[in-house]
Motif scaffolding. Structure first.
Motif, PDB file in Angstrom:
ATOM      1  N   GLY A  66       5.060  -2.867 -14.983  1.00 55.88           N
ATOM      2  CA  GLY A  66       4.037  -3.876 -14.738  1.00 55.88           C
ATOM      3  C   GLY A  66       3.387  -3.644 -13.379  1.00 55.88           C
ATOM      4  O   GLY A  66       4.072  -3.354 -12.400  1.00 55.88           O
ATOM      5  N   THR A  67       2.061  -3.777 -13.314  1.00 57.20           N
ATOM      6  CA  THR A  67       1.331  -3.387 -12.090  1.00 57.20           C
ATOM      7  C   THR A  67       0.657  -4.551 -11.370  1.00 57.20           C
ATOM      8  O   THR A  67      -0.166  -4.327 -10.489  1.00 57.20           O
ATOM      9  CB  THR A  67       0.261  -2.333 -12.427  1.00 57.20           C
ATOM     10  OG1 THR A  67      -0.704  -2.913 -13.321  1.00 57.20           O
ATOM     11  CG2 THR A  67       0.885  -1.103 -13.074  1.00 57.20           C
ATOM     12  N   TRP A  68       1.001  -5.788 -11.725  1.00 57.83           N
ATOM     13  CA  TRP A  68       0.381  -6.919 -11.038  1.00 57.83           C
ATOM     14  C   TRP A  68       0.590  -6.825  -9.529  1.00 57.83           C
ATOM     15  O   TRP A  68      -0.339  -7.010  -8.736  1.00 57.83           O
ATOM     16  CB  TRP A  68       0.963  -8.229 -11.587  1.00 57.83           C
ATOM     17  CG  TRP A  68       0.299  -9.482 -11.072  1.00 57.83           C
ATOM     18  CD1 TRP A  68      -0.751  -9.574 -10.194  1.00 57.83           C
ATOM     19  CD2 TRP A  68       0.629 -10.831 -11.418  1.00 57.83           C
ATOM     20  NE1 TRP A  68      -1.089 -10.887  -9.975  1.00 57.83           N
ATOM     21  CE2 TRP A  68      -0.255 -11.680 -10.719  1.00 57.83           C
ATOM     22  CE3 TRP A  68       1.588 -11.392 -12.251  1.00 57.83           C
ATOM     23  CZ2 TRP A  68      -0.187 -13.076 -10.831  1.00 57.83           C
ATOM     24  CZ3 TRP A  68       1.638 -12.781 -12.363  1.00 57.83           C
ATOM     25  CH2 TRP A  68       0.760 -13.599 -11.658  1.00 57.83           C
ATOM     26  N   VAL A  69       1.820  -6.507  -9.105  1.00 56.57           N
ATOM     27  CA  VAL A  69       2.115  -6.442  -7.675  1.00 56.57           C
ATOM     28  C   VAL A  69       1.300  -5.356  -6.981  1.00 56.57           C
ATOM     29  O   VAL A  69       1.008  -5.449  -5.783  1.00 56.57           O
ATOM     30  CB  VAL A  69       3.621  -6.205  -7.426  1.00 56.57           C
ATOM     31  CG1 VAL A  69       4.436  -7.397  -7.877  1.00 56.57           C
ATOM     32  CG2 VAL A  69       4.112  -4.938  -8.098  1.00 56.57           C
ATOM     33  N   GLY A  82       8.008  -5.220 -13.036  1.00 53.37           N
ATOM     34  CA  GLY A  82       7.027  -5.045 -11.972  1.00 53.37           C
ATOM     35  C   GLY A  82       7.607  -4.277 -10.790  1.00 53.37           C
ATOM     36  O   GLY A  82       8.754  -4.496 -10.394  1.00 53.37           O
ATOM     37  N   ALA A  83       6.822  -3.356 -10.244  1.00 55.71           N
ATOM     38  CA  ALA A  83       7.290  -2.557  -9.107  1.00 55.71           C
ATOM     39  C   ALA A  83       6.103  -2.069  -8.299  1.00 55.71           C
ATOM     40  O   ALA A  83       5.010  -1.899  -8.835  1.00 55.71           O
ATOM     41  CB  ALA A  83       8.125  -1.373  -9.585  1.00 55.71           C
ATOM     42  N   ARG A  84       6.321  -1.832  -7.010  1.00 53.35           N
ATOM     43  CA  ARG A  84       5.285  -1.238  -6.171  1.00 53.35           C
ATOM     44  C   ARG A  84       5.810  -0.051  -5.373  1.00 53.35           C
ATOM     45  O   ARG A  84       5.076   0.569  -4.624  1.00 53.35           O
ATOM     46  CB  ARG A  84       4.679  -2.296  -5.249  1.00 53.35           C
ATOM     47  CG  ARG A  84       5.608  -2.917  -4.252  1.00 53.35           C
ATOM     48  CD  ARG A  84       4.894  -4.002  -3.449  1.00 53.35           C
ATOM     49  NE  ARG A  84       5.516  -5.308  -3.615  1.00 53.35           N
ATOM     50  CZ  ARG A  84       4.931  -6.452  -3.297  1.00 53.35           C
ATOM     51  NH1 ARG A  84       3.731  -6.450  -2.784  1.00 53.35           N
ATOM     52  NH2 ARG A  84       5.539  -7.595  -3.476  1.00 53.35           N
ATOM     53  N   ARG A  85       7.123   0.234  -5.528  1.00 53.93           N
ATOM     54  CA  ARG A  85       7.728   1.383  -4.849  1.00 53.93           C
ATOM     55  C   ARG A  85       8.580   2.171  -5.850  1.00 53.93           C
ATOM     56  O   ARG A  85       9.184   1.575  -6.756  1.00 53.93           O
ATOM     57  CB  ARG A  85       8.608   0.912  -3.677  1.00 53.93           C
ATOM     58  CG  ARG A  85       7.831   0.325  -2.528  1.00 53.93           C
ATOM     59  CD  ARG A  85       8.733   0.003  -1.347  1.00 53.93           C
ATOM     60  NE  ARG A  85       9.594  -1.143  -1.628  1.00 53.93           N
ATOM     61  CZ  ARG A  85       9.227  -2.420  -1.448  1.00 53.93           C
ATOM     62  NH1 ARG A  85       8.001  -2.698  -1.016  1.00 53.93           N
ATOM     63  NH2 ARG A  85      10.068  -3.395  -1.717  1.00 53.93           N
ATOM     64  N   PRO A  86       8.677   3.500  -5.696  1.00 55.23           N
ATOM     65  CA  PRO A  86       9.458   4.314  -6.638  1.00 55.23           C
ATOM     66  C   PRO A  86      10.903   3.846  -6.795  1.00 55.23           C
ATOM     67  O   PRO A  86      11.445   3.870  -7.903  1.00 55.23           O
ATOM     68  CB  PRO A  86       9.373   5.721  -6.041  1.00 55.23           C
ATOM     69  CG  PRO A  86       8.063   5.733  -5.319  1.00 55.23           C
ATOM     70  CD  PRO A  86       7.931   4.350  -4.732  1.00 55.23           C
ATOM     71  N   THR A  87      11.536   3.418  -5.697  1.00 52.99           N
ATOM     72  CA  THR A  87      12.934   2.985  -5.784  1.00 52.99           C
ATOM     73  C   THR A  87      13.092   1.777  -6.700  1.00 52.99           C
ATOM     74  O   THR A  87      14.109   1.629  -7.377  1.00 52.99           O
ATOM     75  CB  THR A  87      13.491   2.642  -4.398  1.00 52.99           C
ATOM     76  OG1 THR A  87      12.602   1.709  -3.751  1.00 52.99           O
ATOM     77  CG2 THR A  87      13.625   3.887  -3.539  1.00 52.99           C
ATOM     78  N   GLN A  88      12.069   0.916  -6.726  1.00 53.37           N
ATOM     79  CA  GLN A  88      12.146  -0.284  -7.559  1.00 53.37           C
ATOM     80  C   GLN A  88      12.091   0.065  -9.040  1.00 53.37           C
ATOM     81  O   GLN A  88      12.833  -0.507  -9.846  1.00 53.37           O
ATOM     82  CB  GLN A  88      11.014  -1.240  -7.203  1.00 53.37           C
ATOM     83  CG  GLN A  88      11.148  -1.850  -5.809  1.00 53.37           C
ATOM     84  CD  GLN A  88       9.929  -2.684  -5.428  1.00 53.37           C
ATOM     85  OE1 GLN A  88       8.809  -2.392  -5.834  1.00 53.37           O
ATOM     86  NE2 GLN A  88      10.155  -3.716  -4.639  1.00 53.37           N
TER      87      GLN A  88
END
Length: 328
Positions: free
Chosen positions: A19-22, A280-286
């Motif tokens: 998910g790309t909302w963040v 939802g994530a905004r960093r690869p680790t997430q």
């Protein structure tokens, strides 16, 4: 990673979707574009091939970020792109629903341009618009499908009654509702309906806006404009109740060798009627953490214990209704 066939898409689709909302930054405290692009690329490389986005996420920014990432991925890996339409905004950031055929025509071209794609795999109505007959919206989407601009048709945040009206105008392949351990209203009617009708579900909010990561404490605060400042679950005594529930769930997650987030997503994936869970994530680790959510199942004893914990710690569950945009 587990995969399903999502007709009429000609590629297998991962049961975890990104998910790309963040990534759009709007209502989530901002995001770094380079890191967001890397998150999308890594997700696809790691087998999470479904990317879910929408124009409203950052007022076009999330779709643009997805488009930049896809350009770098090229044809190296198969990916499935889901986006939405039906929310319009003005220069003051005011948002209203609009699912008229004219608006659909405007939005599909804008999304294709931002994403850099000739066709969108899954095109979804973001919120039901009562001002436009649902069957009229469905027929407009059917025309887009026949023209080769989209492959599959979906809706988001619709009730079973609204879906029935929608299906009078054209086919429906997917439904995207909110669903997680703390927000379970759709178990009463929507999930059984989708299961019976053969409609795939893409559930969103699996981590309940971060509550189910176990990273918050009673004094956690959020930046101005953050969505969680408007969510009643993050206020006062409600917040303390939900945090207490999280702590009581933690030992069950540990029993399976999972983080709380993996445990929450794994629980959702095991529920009848759930096809796909969006993470939802905004960093690869997430997004890498999401890989541990599939391929295992909770036993009945632990499922019963989870229900007991929730009943004892959250006597008055709060839903996600606060997120609904204004009607026209």
């Amino acid at each position: 990673m587990e995969y399903i066939q999502l007709d009429p898409i000609d590629k297998k689709v991962s049961r975890i979707g990104l998910g790309t909302w963040v990534m759009g930054g709007w209502m989530w405290g901002g995001a770094d574009e380079k890191e967001a692009i890397q998150t999308i690329i890594k997700a696809i490389e790691w087998g999470i091939n479904l990317i879910d986005t929408a124009p409203i996420y950052g007022f076009g920014r999330a779709e643009e970020i997805v488009g930049k990432a896809l350009k770098l991925v090229g044809n190296s890996f198969p990916f499935v792109i889901a986006t939405k339409f039906g929310l319009e905004w003005n220069e003051r950031g005011e948002i209203r629903r609009n699912s008229s055929p004219a608006r659909i025509r405007q939005e599909i071209e804008a999304s294709l341009s931002r994403l850099g794609l000739p066709v969108i795999d899954l095109y979804q109505v973001h919120w039901p618009d009562a001002q436009v007959p649902f069957e009229e919206t469905a027929y407009a989407l059917l025309k887009l499908k026949e023209e080769g601009k989209i492959r599959a048709i979906g809706v988001s945040n619709f009730s079973p009654n609204q879906v029935e009206l929608f299906r009078k105008g054209g086919p429906l392949h997917t439904l995207q509702p909110p669903y997680n351990l703390f927000e379970r209203a759709i178990e009463k009617d929507l999930l059984p309906y989708c299961l019976q009708q053969g409609i795939a579900t893409l559930t969103y909010g699996v981590l309940c806006r971060g509550l189910l990561t176990g990273k918050f404490h009673p004094h956690t605060t959020f930046p101005e404009g953050d969505l969680r400042n408007y969510d009643p679950k993050f206020q006062g005594e409600n917040f303390r109740c939900y945090l207490q529930a999280v702590e009581k769930l933690r030992p069950i997650a540990a029993k399976y060798g999972k983080s709380l987030a993996q445990f929450a997503a794994g629980w959702a994936l095991g529920q009848p009627g759930v096809s796909i869970v969006l993470w939802g994530a905004r960093r690869p680790t997430q997004i890498k953490e999401a890989l541990g959510s599939t391929g295992w199942h909770l036993n009945k004893e632990d499922l019963d214990q989870i229900d007991t914990i929730l009943a004892q710690t959250i006597p008055r569950p709060i839903g996600p209704e606060f997120m609904a945009p204004l009607e026209n």
